[in-house]
Enzyme design. Structure first.
Site, PDB file in Angstrom:
ATOM      1  N   SER A  39       0.824  -1.199   0.000  1.00  0.00           N
ATOM      2  CA  SER A  39       0.000   0.000   0.000  1.00  0.00           C
ATOM      3  C   SER A  39       0.867   1.261   0.000  1.00  0.00           C
ATOM      4  O   SER A  39       1.729   1.433  -0.861  1.00  0.00           O
ATOM      5  CB  SER A  39      -0.950  -0.053   1.203  1.00  0.00           C
ATOM      6  OG  SER A  39      -2.024   0.844   1.065  1.00  0.00           O
ATOM      7  N   ASP A 160      -5.699  -4.132  -1.657  1.00  0.00           N
ATOM      8  CA  ASP A 160      -4.695  -3.676  -0.689  1.00  0.00           C
ATOM      9  C   ASP A 160      -3.861  -4.807  -0.092  1.00  0.00           C
ATOM     10  O   ASP A 160      -4.393  -5.751   0.493  1.00  0.00           O
ATOM     11  CB  ASP A 160      -5.438  -2.914   0.417  1.00  0.00           C
ATOM     12  CG  ASP A 160      -4.539  -2.470   1.543  1.00  0.00           C
ATOM     13  OD1 ASP A 160      -3.382  -2.120   1.271  1.00  0.00           O
ATOM     14  OD2 ASP A 160      -4.999  -2.478   2.700  1.00  0.00           O
TER      15      ASP A 160
END
Length: 283
Positions: A39, A160
């Site tokens: 991320s 993610d």
């Protein structure tokens, strides 16, 4: 180049702390043969590897007030809070150009962590797999549930990386790096709590039961990872860098002043621990 890995946690806009630490590393010509991030950690690592000083600050602080960057209008129009096309196309290709050639010539191995939403398992991509499409891999790693769409990459549906492996230390160890510097974006002692409102998850992602499962277990995975980090730190295998002051920035933050303060905290913390870090790296 030191003989240790660098592991970077995500954390949304809290990632500007990592940007500050990495900026100090750049200023002191400190580089690593291996980096892994998820991320925001992967985003900040990219500019560090291309050695573009100040780029992370320009992208994540100076542009944060741009309506395409982060706004509820984005969500209403495109079902994504962050403007993913703006972040992973317009900015790196036009506004603050990314130096892909410098990245390819960095001499470092770079691994981007993602989550396969059909299996719920972490999927990692190295620099060879992402050489022609680095931005898509990082975009997938940064696609948070509810506020960003699924990204299709390498015949997988991805989101993610922090969902399934928030601090990918064990992956670094599996890749041969038993000694690692870890940059975290949360204060010491932070523990995730059991999520509430599971019905929202089940409704939003009913087609992906494995994703729901890992999201509901995420707090346990994260807390267990923190215990493992502390264990490895006690053994001398890990050097942890984390915010030394109480965080005042959440995952979604548009206040440039708050972000600037957190960025500067990253620089200051890196400067404060740098001598000890150098000793640890040479030990």
């Amino acid at each position: 180049m030191v003989q240790a890995g660098l592991v970077l946690e995500g954390g949304g806009m809290r990632g500007v702390y990592t940007a500050g630490v990495l900026e100090y590393f750049l200023e002191n010509d400190l580089s690593f043969p291996y980096l892994i991030g998820v991320s925001a950690g992967a985003c900040m690592a990219a500019s560090y590897l291309s050695k573009q000083k100040g780029r992370n600050k320009k992208v994540n602080i100076e542009l944060v007030s741009h309506p395409k960057y982060l706004s509820f209008n984005n969500y209403l129009r495109y079902r994504q809070l962050f403007g993913m096309d703006f972040l992973f196309d317009e900015i790196p290709n036009k506004i603050v150009p990314y130096d892909f050639e410098a990245f390819r010539n960095s001499g470092s191995s770079f691994v981007v962590g993602t989550t396969d939403i059909e299996t719920g398992e972490p999927v990692y991509f190295n620099e060879w797999e992402t050489s022609n499409d680095l931005l898509t891999a990082i975009r997938a790693s940064s696609s948070l549930p509810f506020i960003a769409p699924v990204v299709e990459f390498k015949q997988r549906k991805l989101m993610d990386g922090g969902i399934s492996d928030s601090v990918p230390l064990k992956k670094a160890e599996q890749d041969g790096y038993q000694k690692n510097v870890v940059i975290l974006t949360k204060n010491s002692g932070f523990q995730k709590k059991k999520p509430s409102g599971s019905w929202v998850l089940k409704k939003a992602y009913k087609e992906y039961p494995k994703l729901i499962e890992v999201l509901l277990q995420r707090y346990e995975i994260y807390n267990a990872t923190q215990e493992y980090l502390l264990e490895q730190e006690r053994k001398g295998n890990v050097f942890i860098i984390r915010p030394s002051e109480q965080l005042r920035v959440g995952r979604i933050e548009r206040n440039p002043k708050k972000l600037e303060n957190l960025y500067q905290l990253g620089i200051n913390d890196a400067k404060r621990i740098y001598i000890n870090l150098q000793k640890w790296l040479k030990s």
